[in-house]
Design a protein around this motif. Structure first.
Motif, short mmCIF file in Angstrom:
data_model
loop_
_atom_site.label_atom_id
_atom_site.label_comp_id
_atom_site.label_asym_id
_atom_site.label_seq_id
_atom_site.Cartn_x
_atom_site.Cartn_y
_atom_site.Cartn_z
N ASP A 117 -8.02 9.20 11.31
CA ASP A 117 -8.58 10.51 11.00
C ASP A 117 -9.31 10.55 9.66
OD1 ASP A 117 -7.67 11.39 13.40
OD2 ASP A 117 -6.16 12.77 12.63
N GLY A 118 -9.46 9.38 9.03
CA GLY A 118 -10.32 9.29 7.85
C GLY A 118 -9.64 9.07 6.53
N ALA A 119 -8.31 9.08 6.49
CA ALA A 119 -7.60 8.99 5.22
C ALA A 119 -7.53 7.56 4.69
CB ALA A 119 -6.18 9.53 5.36
N THR A 120 -7.51 7.44 3.37
CA THR A 120 -7.11 6.20 2.71
C THR A 120 -5.60 6.22 2.61
OG1 THR A 120 -9.13 6.04 1.41
CG2 THR A 120 -7.20 4.86 0.58
N VAL A 121 -4.92 5.23 3.17
CA VAL A 121 -3.47 5.24 3.29
C VAL A 121 -2.83 4.32 2.25
CG1 VAL A 121 -1.49 4.77 4.78
CG2 VAL A 121 -3.58 5.77 5.75
N VAL A 122 -1.85 4.85 1.55
CA VAL A 122 -1.01 4.07 0.65
C VAL A 122 0.35 3.97 1.33
CG1 VAL A 122 0.04 3.90 -1.63
CG2 VAL A 122 -2.24 4.93 -1.36
N GLY A 123 0.68 2.77 1.81
CA GLY A 123 1.95 2.56 2.48
C GLY A 123 3.01 2.09 1.51
N LEU A 124 4.24 2.52 1.73
CA LEU A 124 5.35 2.14 0.86
C LEU A 124 6.50 1.63 1.71
CD1 LEU A 124 6.76 4.13 -2.16
CD2 LEU A 124 8.31 3.29 -0.40
N ASP A 125 7.12 0.55 1.26
CA ASP A 125 8.33 0.06 1.92
C ASP A 125 9.09 -0.85 0.96
OD1 ASP A 125 10.19 -0.18 4.06
OD2 ASP A 125 8.53 -0.04 5.48
N VAL A 126 10.26 -1.28 1.42
CA VAL A 126 11.15 -2.07 0.57
C VAL A 126 10.73 -3.54 0.55
CG1 VAL A 126 13.13 -0.53 0.81
CG2 VAL A 126 12.74 -2.33 2.52
N ASP B 124 5.23 -7.63 6.00
CA ASP B 124 4.79 -6.78 7.12
C ASP B 124 3.94 -5.63 6.60
OD1 ASP B 124 6.19 -8.39 8.86
OD2 ASP B 124 7.92 -7.06 9.01
N LEU B 125 4.40 -4.99 5.54
CA LEU B 125 3.67 -3.85 5.00
C LEU B 125 2.28 -4.25 4.55
CD1 LEU B 125 3.67 -0.86 4.06
CD2 LEU B 125 4.48 -1.70 1.83
N GLN B 126 2.18 -5.31 3.79
CA GLN B 126 0.88 -5.72 3.25
C GLN B 126 -0.08 -6.13 4.36
OE1 GLN B 126 2.31 -8.64 0.48
NE2 GLN B 126 2.58 -7.16 -1.18
N ARG B 127 0.45 -6.78 5.37
CA ARG B 127 -0.41 -7.17 6.51
C ARG B 127 -0.93 -5.93 7.25
NH1 ARG B 127 3.11 -9.59 9.09
NH2 ARG B 127 3.63 -7.99 10.61
N GLU B 128 -0.04 -4.98 7.51
CA GLU B 128 -0.45 -3.79 8.28
C GLU B 128 -1.38 -2.90 7.46
OE1 GLU B 128 -0.02 -3.64 11.28
OE2 GLU B 128 1.75 -4.81 11.80
N ILE C 56 2.71 -0.25 -1.72
CA ILE C 56 3.65 -0.12 -2.83
C ILE C 56 4.97 -0.70 -2.34
CG2 ILE C 56 4.90 1.43 -4.36
CD1 ILE C 56 2.66 3.45 -4.06
N ILE C 57 5.48 -1.70 -3.02
CA ILE C 57 6.77 -2.30 -2.67
C ILE C 57 7.82 -1.68 -3.58
CG2 ILE C 57 8.04 -4.43 -2.32
CD1 ILE C 57 5.41 -4.11 -0.67
N ASN D 68 8.68 9.41 5.52
CA ASN D 68 9.16 8.88 6.79
C ASN D 68 10.36 7.94 6.64
OD1 ASN D 68 8.91 7.73 9.66
ND2 ASN D 68 8.53 5.95 8.39
N ALA D 69 10.49 7.26 5.52
CA ALA D 69 11.55 6.26 5.36
C ALA D 69 12.91 6.87 5.67
CB ALA D 69 11.53 5.70 3.94
N GLY D 70 13.70 6.17 6.45
CA GLY D 70 15.02 6.68 6.81
C GLY D 70 15.89 5.60 7.41
N ILE D 71 17.19 5.83 7.41
CA ILE D 71 18.13 4.87 7.98
C ILE D 71 19.22 5.61 8.75
CG2 ILE D 71 17.78 3.19 6.11
CD1 ILE D 71 20.59 4.07 5.06
N THR D 72 19.96 4.86 9.55
CA THR D 72 21.19 5.36 10.18
C THR D 72 22.34 4.43 9.80
OG1 THR D 72 20.78 4.07 12.19
CG2 THR D 72 19.98 6.36 12.16
#
Length: 447
Positions: A230-239, A245-249, A258-259, A288-292
């Motif tokens: 939809d046009g956004a520049t995305v900054v992804g964050l994960d552990v 995986d994050l950097q590749r995607e 952001i790690i 979105n980050a979450g765990i069970t």
């Protein structure tokens, strides 16, 4: 994860068994394709006497390039039905809904859409109006369970002054983007925001910056990809364990990484510093980050209770507070939380998870009116059974129950949650705030 039962029922043998044994019959759901029309068919538009949204609906659908009609020719098929019911102000007046819908419902195509427009019952000036407008929810919740064939029904309440801020929501609900959203109630113009700017239907987020936590896989990855579409520049964050995986995607969509562990004491400050330095702020924040950590309460360990609550709701609240304190969320920006039907209906063995996801709803509803003065919105999605890697760990019988116990008789896909996030994030949804929309195929659990 593959739904083998759904694959079976679309074979000749499967169709025979479904028909003769009365088994669940999950339809093939239409989902949005950028190369297809937003709504591939004609939408019937009607209004009860005294209703007030007629010109707004016409203008909105014209903006979306949706074909409309006010009459149904014999033999014609409909992709959607929109009824402006804002003029109904008595219980007896509800006859008008039945009289409008009953003759035309059989003309609704597969994966069709029904939307009833009303005024918020809490804004009703008379008991009769409050009764009639609240009754619309009962109609669409029941109709959603009747329609079958992948069709859906929703209620949209339009607050006073928000009549011209409905295009984004109508586009979402009438299109395949809402494939797994059914029986929901959406309020526009309730939290103090009543206007929405014009937006590019094809690329509503062009020029915007979106932060997505937990973005390396599953729902978070689908959200990142859809916001990019939809046009956004995305900054992804994960552990850190998911850094590769994050950097590749993110590289695949021209995004950034952001790690970081969002529960780190300095995580809010580090996120704020990155967004400030690299982008001068942010427009969309998706928590979105979450765990069970599932156990019945009598067997729950304190550390597992604490960790789930900390990641799922406490960290998002702290990060958001920092971004707001530093005024890094730009005017027109939105904050999005991920709740769950577990937070609405509860779930055996998930008291910690349900507590955290119900907490997300409380946070959204409390913050919405407070940030409205700054032109900001906050909303939440509440996914039901979504086909991610996480469901592989669910026992077979429970997994099948989760798939079949909804109006679609199947699990949803990550894209279904992502499309809802993208609708919230659109500038055209600037009057949508304080909402919690379930993406659950109208699960039989919850409201």
């Amino acid at each position: 994860m593959t739904d083998r039962y759904q694959d079976l029922v679309h074979t000749p043998v499967g169709k025979f068994l479904v028909k003769n044994l009365g088994l669940p019959n999950p339809p093939k759901l239409e989902r949005y394709r950028p190369d297809a029309p937003l709504v591939d068919g004609t939408v019937l538009v009607g209004a009860a006497p005294g209703s007030t949204l007629g010109s707004s609906v016409t203008d909105a659908l014209a903006t979306l390039s949706v074909a409309t009609t006010s009459t149904l020719d014999e033999g014609a098929r409909l992709k959607g039905i929109v009824l402006d019911a804002t003029g109904i102000d008595t219980a007896a007046g509800l006859d008008q809904v039945q009289e409008f819908l009953t003759p035309v419902l059989r003309s609704l195509s597969a994966c069709g859409r029904v939307v009833l427009l009303g005024t918020p019952p809490e804004q009703a000036a008379t008991p009769g109006r409050a009764i009639a407008q609240r009754a619309l929810e009962g109609i669409t919740r029941s109709l959603g369970k009747e329609l079958g064939n992948g069709s859906t029904a929703q209620t949209v309440y339009v607050g006073s002054g928000a009549e011209h801020a409905i295009a984004s929501t109508l586009g979402f609900l009438l299109s395949p983007k809402s494939a797994y959203v059914c029986g929901q109630v959406i309020r526009i113009g309730i939290a103090g925001l009543t206007d929405a700017p014009a937006f590019d239907v094809a690329a509503p987020l062009a020029g915007k910056v979106a932060l997505v936590t937990g973005a390396s896989r599953g729902l978070g990855l689908a959200m990142a990809q859809t916001l990019h579409r939809d046009g956004a520049t995305v900054v992804g964050l994960d552990v850190a364990p998911l850094a590769d995986d994050l950097q590749r995607e993110m590289a695949a969509i021209g995004g950034e990484s952001i790690i970081l562990d969002i529960t780190a004491p300095d995580a809010p400050q580090r996120i704020a510093a990155y967004l400030s330095e690299h982008h001068g702020g942010v427009d969309v924040v998706v928590h979105n980050a979450g765990i069970t950590r599932d156990k019945r309460l009598r067997n729950m360990k304190t550390e597992n209770w604490h960790k789930v609550v900390e990641i799922n709701v406490d960290a998002p609240q702290r990060i958001t507070a920092e971004l707001l304190d530093q005024k890094l969320v730009r005017t027109g920006g939105t904050i999005l939380g991920v709740s769950s039907i577990a937070g609405i209906a509860g779930n055996n063995g998930q008291t910690n998870y349900a507590a955290s996801k119900a907490g997300v709803i409380g946070w959204v509803q409390e913050l919405a009116p407070r940030i409205a003065a700054d032109g900001l919105t906050i909303n939440a999605v509440a996914p039901g059974f979504i086909e991610t890697d996480m469901v592989k760990t669910i026992p077979l019988t429970i997994r099948e129950a989760g798939r079949r116990m909804n109006s679609m008789s199947q699990g949803g896909q990550p894209i279904d949650v992502a499309e809802t996030i993208a609708w919230y994030a659109s500038p055209g949804s600037a009057a949508v705030s304080g909402n919690v929309v379930r993406v659950c195929g109208q699960s039989l659990l919850g409201a």
